[in-house]
Design an enzyme around this catalytic site. Structure first.
Site, PDB file in Angstrom:
ATOM      1  N   HIS A  70       0.835  -1.202   0.000  1.00  0.00           N
ATOM      2  CA  HIS A  70       0.000   0.000   0.000  1.00  0.00           C
ATOM      3  C   HIS A  70       0.873   1.257   0.000  1.00  0.00           C
ATOM      4  O   HIS A  70       2.083   1.185   0.214  1.00  0.00           O
ATOM      5  CB  HIS A  70      -0.916   0.022   1.227  1.00  0.00           C
ATOM      6  CG  HIS A  70      -2.104  -0.875   1.108  1.00  0.00           C
ATOM      7  ND1 HIS A  70      -2.038  -2.218   1.387  1.00  0.00           N
ATOM      8  CD2 HIS A  70      -3.385  -0.629   0.724  1.00  0.00           C
ATOM      9  CE1 HIS A  70      -3.226  -2.767   1.190  1.00  0.00           C
ATOM     10  NE2 HIS A  70      -4.059  -1.827   0.789  1.00  0.00           N
ATOM     11  N   LYS A  79      -0.282   4.636   4.710  1.00  0.00           N
ATOM     12  CA  LYS A  79      -1.137   3.674   5.417  1.00  0.00           C
ATOM     13  C   LYS A  79      -0.537   3.372   6.785  1.00  0.00           C
ATOM     14  O   LYS A  79       0.664   3.097   6.904  1.00  0.00           O
ATOM     15  CB  LYS A  79      -1.313   2.397   4.608  1.00  0.00           C
ATOM     16  CG  LYS A  79      -2.322   1.432   5.222  1.00  0.00           C
ATOM     17  CD  LYS A  79      -2.700   0.318   4.260  1.00  0.00           C
ATOM     18  CE  LYS A  79      -3.672  -0.673   4.887  1.00  0.00           C
ATOM     19  NZ  LYS A  79      -4.936  -0.026   5.316  1.00  0.00           N
TER      20      LYS A  79
END
Length: 267
Positions: free
Chosen positions: A154, A158
């Site tokens: 990600h 995140k």
């Protein structure tokens, strides 16, 4: 359907505001942010890159909920748990895409599902939920000579790992093998870990750039390897999935539902 967006100033919040504008039968009824947010009083639609709607960002969910049917909640665990109580009291449909929820957080969520419909999922996209169904079936078909590893990547911002989607996929593999994920999960190996144990379900997390979400489940067996993957190219897939969940839950009996229920999948 009148919807409140929690975390309206964040990346997912802005995507949800845009998705509401693109969805027939959906109307933005409110935009929620933390009391200390500098976005309080700003037009939520303008923040999302749309023409002004007159819906200003507020920190008062109780007031917003008086004229709403549901809330779309992709925030952080503490905020989601605070929102749960108000949503239940007001009878709002609560679509929860927040990740990093603990067992105690889930217990709080379950405690209100006798009063309202809650759709909770680590991932709201059609593709990922189909992937989870395939992972479960693969795990059923292959014995423990095939090791299961879940790899995810990600964007750099995140804050939790493994991702909620990775845990969902790991749970699908555990369900397929009829074992408990808590007992089989191995996260973030480092150092002299010893040999891999049969039946372990491994997790590895990568962070960098602007990646919306890449997930792969690897079944590594003797002399062959099977990889099932999903690549999210835009977070709008999650936003439109959340809208689909909210519309599906409208009029449903109180209870805790998942995207598998929304999509009619056996996961």
């Amino acid at each position: 359907m009148r919807l409140i967006v929690a975390g309206a100033g964040g990346r997912m919040g802005r995507a949800l505001v845009r998705a509401i504008a693109e969805t027939d039968g959906a109307v933005l009824a409110g935009a929620l942010e933390a009391p200390e947010s500098e976005l309080i009083g700003k037009d939520a639609s303008v923040l999302a890159g749309l023409p002004a709607s007159g819906i200003e960002v507020s920190a008062d969910l109780w007031s917003l909920s008086a004229k709403a049917d549901g809330i779309l909640d992709f925030t952080v665990p503490a905020a989601t748990i605070a929102n749960v109580a108000v949503a239940a009291e007001r009878g709002l449909i609560h679509v929860i895409g927040t990740t990093g929820l603990s067992a105690s957080d889930m217990a709080v969520i379950r405690s209100v599902t006798s009063r309202t419909a809650v759709v909770q999922s680590g991932n709201m996209s059609l593709g990922v939920n189909l992937l989870a169904a395939l992972v479960k079936r693969m795990a059923q078909a292959l014995d423990e000579s095939f090791d299961v590893e879940v790899l995810e990547m990600h964007h750099r911002a995140k804050i939790d790992a493994p991702s909620g989607t990775a845990l969902m996929l790991g749970q699908a593999a555990a369900d397929g093998r009829k074992v408990g994920l808590d007992q089989r999960a191995v996260r973030g190996r480092d150092g002299l870990t010893g040999a891999r144990k049969a039946g372990d379900i491994g997790f590895a997390s990568l962070r960098g750039g602007t990646v919306s979400g890449d997930h792969s489940v690897i079944f590594a067996g003797p002399y062959e390897r099977i990889t099932l993957s999903h690549h999210a190219e835009d977070r709008m897939i999650f936003a439109h999935g959340a809208l689909k969940a909210a519309k599906w839950a409208f009029g449903k009996e109180p209870g805790l539902y998942s995207m598998s229920d929304v999509l009619g999948l056996d996961v």
